[in-house]
Design an enzyme around this catalytic site. Structure first.
Site, PDB file in Angstrom:
ATOM      1  N   GLU A   1       2.989  67.827   6.236  1.00 44.02           N
ATOM      2  CA  GLU A   1       2.133  68.849   6.829  1.00 44.02           C
ATOM      3  C   GLU A   1       1.877  68.614   8.319  1.00 44.02           C
ATOM      4  OE1 GLU A   1      -2.485  67.757   6.115  1.00 44.02           O
ATOM      5  OE2 GLU A   1      -1.371  68.247   4.283  1.00 44.02           O
TER       6      GLU A   1
ATOM      7  N   GLU B   1       4.033  85.220  -9.154  1.00 45.55           N
ATOM      8  CA  GLU B   1       3.470  86.102 -10.172  1.00 45.55           C
ATOM      9  C   GLU B   1       3.690  87.584  -9.870  1.00 45.55           C
ATOM     10  OE1 GLU B   1      -0.567  84.744 -10.403  1.00 45.55           O
ATOM     11  OE2 GLU B   1      -0.099  83.265 -11.944  1.00 45.55           O
TER      12      GLU B   1
END
Length: 306
Positions: free
Chosen positions: A118, A87
């Site tokens: 992960e 953004e």
């Protein structure tokens, strides 16, 4: 097998006594409880504002010197980092390389869970290295539990190179808080659903990342007052917003603002400089580049020509 000691369970995995009967409640009570728990998040974030400010100042120092900001995480945490990074270009007119998100499992993990990735500490370091993280950069590791090996590996790698490192976690005194230079730890308590850190922990992380990127861009000069002077008007909504910003900043009516934006080739930054200095488009653009894309600085460098 012995029962797990509650004191050894991360706070993000503990059961919440306030929502213990939530599966037996009517819908109105379920959403009321969720809303009450969410109200605790802003309070928790408020307690760590000094750490957020310190991290922002360190990040801005690196960005001003030509460095970049990297967010690293897995699962929800990784997705939030990629979201915040993505953004920045349309909101502040910065190149996509300036703020980047790194997520375990690659961009496929944005829409498909890849939880196993992960657990690979080395992969975090390798992925950071593959992006070219260096001593002049800043890296923020995002991990709700503070124990995610992938994210810790990336933080340790970056810090070992001399990069600035920060951690955003909801678990105090967790491994990632010791790996990073600055630890931002909003303690939101147990989740509505035990262990579902996409809820309160995710909300806290989103709030903190909003602060980091927005405050950094303000400090870099890409905002005037509360107006996004470097906005990229790439659709009808953003074009309308750009026209409002241009009108307010340069004192133009709607028609004049539209004409000015058109003369600037649709670039709000250039239109602002042209309107405030009376200079032609090529001079305004050259001044903008020389000023590091900061409109106010470019205007200061160009005496007004009526």
């Amino acid at each position: 097998m012995a029962a797990e000691n509650p004191s050894e369970i991360p706070v993000t995995e503990q059961e919440n006594p306030r929502t213990r009967e939530i599966s037996h409640l009517p819908t109105a009570e379920v959403v009321r409880l969720m809303n009450e728990e969410d109200a605790r998040v802003a309070v928790a974030v408020g307690r760590v504002l000094p750490e957020v400010a310190r991290a922002v100042d360190a990040i801005v120092e690196r960005l001003r010197a030509g460095g970049r900001l990297f967010y690293v995480g897995t699962g929800t945490s990784g997705r939030l980092g990629v979201l915040d990074a993505s953004e920045c270009p349309p909101t502040f007119g910065v190149p996509p390389e300036l703020v980047q998100g790194i997520i375990a499992g690659g961009y496929e993990a944005l829409y498909r869970a890849t939880e196993a990735s992960e657990d690979d500490r080395g992969a975090g370091a390798r992925d950071a290295g593959a992006r070219g993280v260096g001593a002049g950069d800043a890296l923020v590791g995002i991990a709700a539990s503070g124990r995610t090996p992938y994210t810790i590996g990336a933080v340790e790698y970056a810090r070992g190179l001399g990069a600035f490192t920060a951690a955003v976690t909801c678990a105090p005194d967790s491994p990632i808080t010791r790996a990073a230079e600055i630890a931002i730890v909003p303690v939101v308590g147990p989740e509505v659903l035990a262990g579902s850190t996409r809820l309160k922990a995710g909300t806290a992380q989103k709030l903190v990342l909003n602060m980091i990127s927005t405050a950094a861009m303000i400090r870099l000069g890409y905002v005037a007052g509360n107006r996004m002077t470097n906005l990229q008007p790439r659709n009808l909504k953003l074009r309308a917003r750009a026209l409002r910003i241009l009108g307010a900043e340069a004192g133009l009516d709607d028609a004049a603002a539209r004409e000015a934006l058109e003369r600037a080739g649709g670039d709000l930054r250039v239109a602002l400089i042209m309107s405030k200095t009376g200079r032609p488009r090529d001079e305004a653009r050259a001044a903008l580049e020389a000023a590091g894309w900061v409109v106010a600085r470019a205007v200061e460098e160009l005496p007004r020509r009526d």
